[in-house]
Design a protein around this motif. Structure first.
Motif, PDB file in Angstrom:
ATOM      1  N   ASN A  59       0.830  -1.213   0.000  1.00 37.41           N
ATOM      2  CA  ASN A  59       0.000   0.000   0.000  1.00 37.41           C
ATOM      3  C   ASN A  59       0.860   1.257   0.000  1.00 37.41           C
ATOM      4  O   ASN A  59       0.541   2.227  -0.685  1.00 37.41           O
ATOM      5  N   LEU A  60       1.941   1.250   0.760  1.00 39.58           N
ATOM      6  CA  LEU A  60       2.833   2.404   0.805  1.00 39.58           C
ATOM      7  C   LEU A  60       3.479   2.645  -0.557  1.00 39.58           C
ATOM      8  O   LEU A  60       3.543   3.778  -1.039  1.00 39.58           O
ATOM      9  N   LEU A  61       3.929   1.580  -1.207  1.00 40.51           N
ATOM     10  CA  LEU A  61       4.531   1.726  -2.538  1.00 40.51           C
ATOM     11  C   LEU A  61       3.503   2.223  -3.557  1.00 40.51           C
ATOM     12  O   LEU A  61       3.829   3.050  -4.412  1.00 40.51           O
ATOM     13  N   ALA A  62       2.268   1.740  -3.445  1.00 39.81           N
ATOM     14  CA  ALA A  62       1.220   2.188  -4.370  1.00 39.81           C
ATOM     15  C   ALA A  62       0.903   3.668  -4.163  1.00 39.81           C
ATOM     16  O   ALA A  62       0.715   4.411  -5.131  1.00 39.81           O
ATOM     17  N   VAL A  63       0.869   4.117  -2.913  1.00 39.30           N
ATOM     18  CA  VAL A  63       0.599   5.531  -2.631  1.00 39.30           C
ATOM     19  C   VAL A  63       1.744   6.399  -3.155  1.00 39.30           C
ATOM     20  O   VAL A  63       1.513   7.433  -3.792  1.00 39.30           O
ATOM     21  N   LEU A  64       2.989   5.997  -2.903  1.00 34.81           N
ATOM     22  CA  LEU A  64       4.133   6.761  -3.401  1.00 34.81           C
ATOM     23  C   LEU A  64       4.159   6.782  -4.928  1.00 34.81           C
ATOM     24  O   LEU A  64       4.485   7.804  -5.538  1.00 34.81           O
ATOM     25  N   MET A  78      10.128  12.912 -16.504  1.00 36.65           N
ATOM     26  CA  MET A  78      10.235  11.562 -17.050  1.00 36.65           C
ATOM     27  C   MET A  78      10.812  10.605 -16.003  1.00 36.65           C
ATOM     28  O   MET A  78      10.392   9.452 -15.904  1.00 36.65           O
ATOM     29  N   LEU A  79      11.755  11.104 -15.205  1.00 38.35           N
ATOM     30  CA  LEU A  79      12.292  10.293 -14.112  1.00 38.35           C
ATOM     31  C   LEU A  79      11.188   9.943 -13.114  1.00 38.35           C
ATOM     32  O   LEU A  79      11.133   8.809 -12.620  1.00 38.35           O
ATOM     33  N   LEU A  80      10.293  10.884 -12.839  1.00 40.12           N
ATOM     34  CA  LEU A  80       9.170  10.596 -11.947  1.00 40.12           C
ATOM     35  C   LEU A  80       8.255   9.518 -12.523  1.00 40.12           C
ATOM     36  O   LEU A  80       7.740   8.676 -11.784  1.00 40.12           O
ATOM     37  N   LEU A  81       8.060   9.527 -13.835  1.00 37.74           N
ATOM     38  CA  LEU A  81       7.258   8.473 -14.469  1.00 37.74           C
ATOM     39  C   LEU A  81       7.920   7.107 -14.312  1.00 37.74           C
ATOM     40  O   LEU A  81       7.248   6.108 -14.029  1.00 37.74           O
ATOM     41  N   VAL A  82       9.231   7.058 -14.473  1.00 41.33           N
ATOM     42  CA  VAL A  82       9.960   5.794 -14.317  1.00 41.33           C
ATOM     43  C   VAL A  82       9.894   5.319 -12.864  1.00 41.33           C
ATOM     44  O   VAL A  82       9.656   4.134 -12.584  1.00 41.33           O
ATOM     45  N   VAL A  83      10.079   6.243 -11.912  1.00 39.56           N
ATOM     46  CA  VAL A  83      10.007   5.891 -10.494  1.00 39.56           C
ATOM     47  C   VAL A  83       8.608   5.389 -10.144  1.00 39.56           C
ATOM     48  O   VAL A  83       8.453   4.413  -9.393  1.00 39.56           O
ATOM     49  N   ALA A  84       7.567   6.027 -10.683  1.00 38.99           N
ATOM     50  CA  ALA A  84       6.193   5.574 -10.436  1.00 38.99           C
ATOM     51  C   ALA A  84       6.000   4.151 -10.938  1.00 38.99           C
ATOM     52  O   ALA A  84       5.405   3.316 -10.242  1.00 38.99           O
ATOM     53  N   VAL A 109       1.596   9.330  -6.071  1.00 37.44           N
ATOM     54  CA  VAL A 109       2.097  10.695  -5.892  1.00 37.44           C
ATOM     55  C   VAL A 109       3.071  11.054  -7.012  1.00 37.44           C
ATOM     56  O   VAL A 109       3.003  12.147  -7.586  1.00 37.44           O
ATOM     57  N   CYS A 110       3.986  10.136  -7.346  1.00 38.98           N
ATOM     58  CA  CYS A 110       4.939  10.385  -8.431  1.00 38.98           C
ATOM     59  C   CYS A 110       4.216  10.546  -9.770  1.00 38.98           C
ATOM     60  O   CYS A 110       4.565  11.419 -10.570  1.00 38.98           O
ATOM     61  N   LEU A 111       3.197   9.728 -10.005  1.00 37.09           N
ATOM     62  CA  LEU A 111       2.447   9.809 -11.254  1.00 37.09           C
ATOM     63  C   LEU A 111       1.697  11.139 -11.367  1.00 37.09           C
ATOM     64  O   LEU A 111       1.691  11.773 -12.424  1.00 37.09           O
ATOM     65  N   ILE A 112       1.101  11.580 -10.271  1.00 38.72           N
ATOM     66  CA  ILE A 112       0.389  12.863 -10.283  1.00 38.72           C
ATOM     67  C   ILE A 112       1.370  14.008 -10.524  1.00 38.72           C
ATOM     68  O   ILE A 112       1.098  14.916 -11.323  1.00 38.72           O
TER      69      ILE A 112
END
Length: 118
Positions: free
Chosen positions: A15-20, A88-94, A23-26
């Motif tokens: 759940n924590l990974l999904a929430v993070l 783009m880095l945020l998309l990869v991290v998401a 946030v990165c995707l948004i």
């Protein structure tokens, strides 16, 4: 005690990974718009991603000039996709966080026994 902490971590981690990841995707898909006017030039800027480093950028400039024959307006517009940017880095991290969440969910669930098992 350690077993209880381990089971709590297994329950909270997906759940924590999904929430993070959400946030990165948004943050990576956050739209931004600005319009400025300076010295007879009107600039409209639309971007998607972190405003300082967007991954999609559209800029349109309209310059109004006056001459003896009348007034005319010239336009300049450009659009681009930046593959190397913080957004783009945020998309990869998401994507990595969502994959990790899925992996933890599969790992934590009990495995089904095959129908032929005795």
């Amino acid at each position: 005690m350690a077993d209880k902490q381990s089971s709590t971590l297994k329950a909270v981690a997906p759940n924590l990974l999904a929430v993070l990841g959400t946030v990165c995707l948004i943050a990576a898909c956050w739209p931004s718009y600005s319009s400025t006017e300076r010295n007879h030039t009107r600039t409209m800027r639309f971007s998607v991603g972190v405003p300082s480093s967007p991954w999609i950028l559209f800029v349109r400039e309209a310059t109004e000039e006056q001459s003896g024959a009348g007034n005319f307006t010239s336009f300049n517009q450009r659009m681009g996709v930046e593959f190397i940017s913080w957004s783009m880095l945020l998309l990869v991290v998401a994507q990595v966080l969502f994959s990790g969440s899925s992996w933890f969910r599969k790992r934590g669930s009990p495995r089904a026994t095959p129908p032929n098992a005795k």
